[in-house]
Design an enzyme around this catalytic site. Structure first.
Site, PDB file in Angstrom:
ATOM      1  N   GLY A 184      -8.629   3.736   7.720  1.00 40.20           N
ATOM      2  CA  GLY A 184      -8.404   5.167   7.937  1.00 40.20           C
ATOM      3  C   GLY A 184      -6.938   5.533   8.025  1.00 40.20           C
ATOM      4  O   GLY A 184      -6.551   6.604   7.586  1.00 40.20           O
ATOM      5  N   PHE A 185      -6.131   4.635   8.564  1.00 40.25           N
ATOM      6  CA  PHE A 185      -4.726   4.969   8.779  1.00 40.25           C
ATOM      7  C   PHE A 185      -3.856   3.734   8.584  1.00 40.25           C
ATOM      8  O   PHE A 185      -4.297   2.622   8.858  1.00 40.25           O
ATOM      9  CB  PHE A 185      -4.513   5.504  10.202  1.00 40.25           C
ATOM     10  CG  PHE A 185      -5.360   6.712  10.492  1.00 40.25           C
ATOM     11  CD1 PHE A 185      -4.943   7.981  10.099  1.00 40.25           C
ATOM     12  CD2 PHE A 185      -6.585   6.573  11.113  1.00 40.25           C
ATOM     13  CE1 PHE A 185      -5.738   9.094  10.332  1.00 40.25           C
ATOM     14  CE2 PHE A 185      -7.393   7.679  11.348  1.00 40.25           C
ATOM     15  CZ  PHE A 185      -6.969   8.947  10.961  1.00 40.25           C
ATOM     16  N   GLY A 186      -2.619   3.961   8.153  1.00 43.20           N
ATOM     17  CA  GLY A 186      -1.639   2.891   8.146  1.00 43.20           C
ATOM     18  C   GLY A 186      -1.069   2.714   9.551  1.00 43.20           C
ATOM     19  O   GLY A 186      -1.270   3.566  10.431  1.00 43.20           O
ATOM     20  N   GLY A 187      -0.392   1.613   9.762  1.00 35.85           N
ATOM     21  CA  GLY A 187       0.344   1.416  11.001  1.00 35.85           C
ATOM     22  C   GLY A 187      -0.483   1.060  12.218  1.00 35.85           C
ATOM     23  O   GLY A 187      -0.002   1.130  13.349  1.00 35.85           O
ATOM     24  N   MET A 243      -9.250   7.769   0.538  1.00 37.08           N
ATOM     25  CA  MET A 243     -10.061   8.094   1.724  1.00 37.08           C
ATOM     26  C   MET A 243     -10.651   9.489   1.574  1.00 37.08           C
ATOM     27  O   MET A 243      -9.989  10.395   1.059  1.00 37.08           O
ATOM     28  CB  MET A 243      -9.189   8.040   2.981  1.00 37.08           C
ATOM     29  CG  MET A 243      -8.459   6.718   3.154  1.00 37.08           C
ATOM     30  SD  MET A 243      -7.574   6.633   4.713  1.00 37.08           S
ATOM     31  CE  MET A 243      -6.699   5.076   4.516  1.00 37.08           C
ATOM     32  N   MET A 299     -11.093  -6.523   6.176  1.00 40.01           N
ATOM     33  CA  MET A 299     -10.257  -5.544   6.869  1.00 40.01           C
ATOM     34  C   MET A 299      -9.887  -6.082   8.258  1.00 40.01           C
ATOM     35  O   MET A 299     -10.764  -6.548   8.995  1.00 40.01           O
ATOM     36  CB  MET A 299     -11.007  -4.218   7.047  1.00 40.01           C
ATOM     37  CG  MET A 299     -11.274  -3.439   5.776  1.00 40.01           C
ATOM     38  SD  MET A 299      -9.801  -2.978   4.836  1.00 40.01           S
ATOM     39  CE  MET A 299      -8.867  -2.025   6.038  1.00 40.01           C
ATOM     40  N   SER A 328       0.844  -1.194   0.000  1.00 38.38           N
ATOM     41  CA  SER A 328       0.000   0.000   0.000  1.00 38.38           C
ATOM     42  C   SER A 328       0.877   1.241   0.000  1.00 38.38           C
ATOM     43  O   SER A 328       1.691   1.429   0.917  1.00 38.38           O
ATOM     44  CB  SER A 328      -0.885   0.016   1.246  1.00 38.38           C
ATOM     45  OG  SER A 328      -1.373   1.326   1.451  1.00 38.38           O
ATOM     46  N   HIS A 367      -8.483   0.834  -3.525  1.00 40.45           N
ATOM     47  CA  HIS A 367      -9.360   0.554  -2.392  1.00 40.45           C
ATOM     48  C   HIS A 367     -10.088   1.847  -2.037  1.00 40.45           C
ATOM     49  O   HIS A 367      -9.492   2.768  -1.491  1.00 40.45           O
ATOM     50  CB  HIS A 367      -8.474   0.059  -1.230  1.00 40.45           C
ATOM     51  CG  HIS A 367      -9.198  -0.222   0.046  1.00 40.45           C
ATOM     52  ND1 HIS A 367      -8.525  -0.458   1.230  1.00 40.45           N
ATOM     53  CD2 HIS A 367     -10.521  -0.310   0.339  1.00 40.45           C
ATOM     54  CE1 HIS A 367      -9.396  -0.681   2.188  1.00 40.45           C
ATOM     55  NE2 HIS A 367     -10.610  -0.590   1.690  1.00 40.45           N
ATOM     56  N   GLY A 414       1.291  -1.968   4.214  1.00 37.20           N
ATOM     57  CA  GLY A 414       1.711  -0.581   4.020  1.00 37.20           C
ATOM     58  C   GLY A 414       2.950  -0.261   4.826  1.00 37.20           C
ATOM     59  O   GLY A 414       4.061  -0.192   4.294  1.00 37.20           O
ATOM     60  N   SER A 415       2.773  -0.086   6.140  1.00 41.56           N
ATOM     61  CA  SER A 415       3.908   0.341   6.961  1.00 41.56           C
ATOM     62  C   SER A 415       5.010  -0.714   7.009  1.00 41.56           C
ATOM     63  O   SER A 415       6.190  -0.370   7.111  1.00 41.56           O
ATOM     64  CB  SER A 415       3.434   0.707   8.379  1.00 41.56           C
ATOM     65  OG  SER A 415       2.675  -0.334   8.927  1.00 41.56           O
ATOM     66  N   HIS A 453      -1.297  -1.304  -4.190  1.00 43.53           N
ATOM     67  CA  HIS A 453      -2.559  -1.002  -3.518  1.00 43.53           C
ATOM     68  C   HIS A 453      -2.646   0.501  -3.251  1.00 43.53           C
ATOM     69  O   HIS A 453      -1.735   1.092  -2.679  1.00 43.53           O
ATOM     70  CB  HIS A 453      -2.589  -1.791  -2.206  1.00 43.53           C
ATOM     71  CG  HIS A 453      -3.859  -1.710  -1.431  1.00 43.53           C
ATOM     72  ND1 HIS A 453      -4.958  -2.500  -1.689  1.00 43.53           N
ATOM     73  CD2 HIS A 453      -4.201  -0.942  -0.367  1.00 43.53           C
ATOM     74  CE1 HIS A 453      -5.911  -2.233  -0.816  1.00 43.53           C
ATOM     75  NE2 HIS A 453      -5.492  -1.280  -0.003  1.00 43.53           N
ATOM     76  N   ASP A 503      -4.848   3.484  -1.523  1.00 41.85           N
ATOM     77  CA  ASP A 503      -5.878   3.716  -0.506  1.00 41.85           C
ATOM     78  C   ASP A 503      -6.490   5.104  -0.672  1.00 41.85           C
ATOM     79  O   ASP A 503      -5.837   6.116  -0.429  1.00 41.85           O
ATOM     80  CB  ASP A 503      -5.263   3.598   0.894  1.00 41.85           C
ATOM     81  CG  ASP A 503      -5.028   2.155   1.279  1.00 41.85           C
ATOM     82  OD1 ASP A 503      -5.971   1.353   1.166  1.00 41.85           O
ATOM     83  OD2 ASP A 503      -3.896   1.827   1.687  1.00 41.85           O
ATOM     84  N   ASP A 546      -6.219  -6.791   4.757  1.00 38.90           N
ATOM     85  CA  ASP A 546      -5.595  -5.461   4.768  1.00 38.90           C
ATOM     86  C   ASP A 546      -5.650  -4.894   6.180  1.00 38.90           C
ATOM     87  O   ASP A 546      -6.733  -4.772   6.758  1.00 38.90           O
ATOM     88  CB  ASP A 546      -6.392  -4.573   3.795  1.00 38.90           C
ATOM     89  CG  ASP A 546      -5.827  -3.171   3.640  1.00 38.90           C
ATOM     90  OD1 ASP A 546      -4.800  -2.851   4.236  1.00 38.90           O
ATOM     91  OD2 ASP A 546      -6.453  -2.391   2.891  1.00 38.90           O
ATOM     92  N   GLY A 547      -4.456  -4.554   6.718  1.00 32.94           N
ATOM     93  CA  GLY A 547      -4.391  -3.907   8.029  1.00 32.94           C
ATOM     94  C   GLY A 547      -3.525  -4.680   9.004  1.00 32.94           C
ATOM     95  O   GLY A 547      -3.852  -5.801   9.384  1.00 32.94           O
ATOM     96  N   GLY A 548      -2.372  -4.100   9.338  1.00 34.62           N
ATOM     97  CA  GLY A 548      -1.506  -4.731  10.337  1.00 34.62           C
ATOM     98  C   GLY A 548      -0.813  -5.987   9.851  1.00 34.62           C
ATOM     99  O   GLY A 548      -0.438  -6.850  10.654  1.00 34.62           O
TER     100      GLY A 548
HETATM  101  C1  DX5 Z   1      -6.104   1.098   6.097  1.00 33.14           C
HETATM  102  C2  DX5 Z   1      -5.723   0.937   4.637  1.00 33.14           C
HETATM  103  C3  DX5 Z   1      -4.573   0.042   4.486  1.00 33.14           C
HETATM  104  C4  DX5 Z   1      -3.314   0.555   5.097  1.00 33.14           C
HETATM  105  C5  DX5 Z   1      -2.547  -0.617   5.603  1.00 33.14           C
HETATM  106  O1  DX5 Z   1      -7.116   1.983   6.235  1.00 33.14           O
HETATM  107  O2  DX5 Z   1      -6.795   0.404   3.890  1.00 33.14           O
HETATM  108  O3  DX5 Z   1      -4.367  -0.384   3.152  1.00 33.14           O
HETATM  109  O4  DX5 Z   1      -2.497   1.285   4.229  1.00 33.14           O
HETATM  110  O5  DX5 Z   1      -1.474  -0.162   6.324  1.00 33.14           O
HETATM  111  P1  DX5 Z   1      -0.683  -1.114   7.339  1.00 33.14           P
HETATM  112  O6  DX5 Z   1      -0.167  -2.251   6.537  1.00 33.14           O
HETATM  113  O7  DX5 Z   1       0.359  -0.220   7.863  1.00 33.14           O
HETATM  114  O8  DX5 Z   1      -1.695  -1.564   8.379  1.00 33.14           O
HETATM  115 ZN    ZN Z   2      -6.327  -0.550   1.839  1.00 32.32          ZN
END
Ligand code: DX5
Ligand code: ZN
Length: 228
Positions: free
Chosen positions: A143-146, A38, A138, A9, A67, A200-201, A34, A36, A178-180
Site C-alpha cells: 500500500g505504501f513505500g517507506g 494500486m 511481501m 520501485s 506489480h 523504493g524509498s 518496478h 507499483d 518487496d518492502g523495507g
Molecule cells: C509496497 C510496494 C513496494 C514499495 C516498496 O506496497 O509494493 O514496491 O514501493 O517501498 P519501500 O522499499 O520503501 O518499502
Molecule cells: Zn511492489
C-alpha cells in the site's frame, strides 16, 4: 552464486521528473524497474495506471516489472501489456482463478509472477509453480513505500525457496522480496533465498544519497553479507 537483481520501485520517485528518475536508476545499474499499481480497494492507496506505465516504458529499455495490487487484475492485464510491461505480478489474494490469470499473462508473452501478503502462506502457490516465473514475498503490507520490514516474513522466503527447489523449478522461478529493503535488510533476505530485491524509498527517498549511491551500496551489502 546467482547474481542478485535489483528492481527500484518508482513509487518513491519524484513523479514530476519520472523520466529523469528512471534514467538515473538505469545509469546506476538497476536490473529491472518496478511499477507499483494500486487501486484504492485491494490496498488503501491509488497510484500508477497504464498511462504512467507507458511513460516509464519510454524512459528506459530495462525490463518493466509491474506489480498489480488491484482487485480483478484479469480486467486490466491487457492494458498493462499494451503499456509495455515485460513482467506482471498479481496477488494470490485477488485471484479466485489464479491458474487462469497466470495463463493469461503468459499467453500475452510476458513473465508471470504471484505475490503473497505477509499474512498469506507461501504454500498456497504450490499448485501453480509449473506455470509461473516469479514468487513475490511481501515483507510489508502492500500500500505504501517507506514501511518497516516485517522480520517474521524471513522464514517465508526460506519456505518459498525450498518449495521452488522441491518442484524442480530452481533457476526458472525468481524469488522476489518487496518492502523495507535497504542495506541492512537486503543481506538477510538474500541469505534466506531472495534473488530479486525491490527497493523504493531506499533508492529514491529524500536524503538517501540517490539511486547511484544506494544501488551500489545494496550490491556490495549483498555481495559481502548475503553469501550462503
Ligand atoms: C509496497 C510496494 C513496494 C514499495 C516498496 O506496497 O509494493 O514496491 O514501493 O517501498 P519501500 O522499499 O520503501 O518499502
Ligand atoms: Zn511492489
Amino acid at each position: 552464486m546467482r547474481p542478485i537483481l535489483i528492481a527500484p520501485s518508482v513509487l518513491s520517485a519524484h513523479f514530476g521528473h519520472l523520466d529523469r528518475e528512471v534514467r538515473e536508476a538505469e545509469r546506476a545499474g538497476a536490473d529491472w524497474i518496478h511499477v507499483d499499481v494500486m487501486d484504492g480497494h485491494f490496498v488503501p492507496n491509488l497510484t500508477i495506471g497504464p498511462a504512467v506505465t507507458s511513460a516509464v516504458r519510454e524512459a528506459t529499455t530495462l525490463p518493466l516489472d509491474v506489480h498489480l495490487m488491484i482487485e480483478h487484475p484479469e480486467r486490466l492485464i491487457p492494458d498493462f501489456v499494451d503499456a509495455g510491461a515485460d513482467r506482471i505480478t498479481v496477488h494470490q489474494e485477488t485471484c479466485a482463478h489464479l491458474h487462469r490469470v497466470v495463463g493469461q499473462i503468459r499467453e500475452a508473452g510476458l513473465k508471470a509472477g504471484v505475490a503473497v501478503n505477509p499474512g498469506t502462506r507461501v504454500d498456497t502457490l504450490r499448485e501453480v509453480l509449473p506455470y509461473i516465473d516469479l514468487i513475490l514475498v511481501m515483507t510489508v503490507n502492500p500500500g505504501f513505500g517507506g514501511q518497516a520490514f516485517i522480520s517474521a516474513c524471513e522464514g517465508k522466503i526460506e519456505q518459498a525457496e525450498k518449495m521452488i527447489v522441491d518442484a524442480g523449478r530452481e533457476g526458472a522461478i525468481e524469488l522476489q522480496v518487496d518492502g523495507g529493503i535497504d542495506v541492512r535488510t537486503a543481506p538477510r533476505v538474500v541469505r534466506a533465498g531472495a534473488t530479486v530485491l525491490v527497493a523504493g524509498s531506499a533508492v529514491f527517498g529524500e536524503g538517501r544519497g540517490g539511486p547511484g549511491a544506494t544501488i551500489s551500496a545494496l550490491r556490495s551489502a549483498v555481495t559481502n553479507g548475503g553469501g550462503r
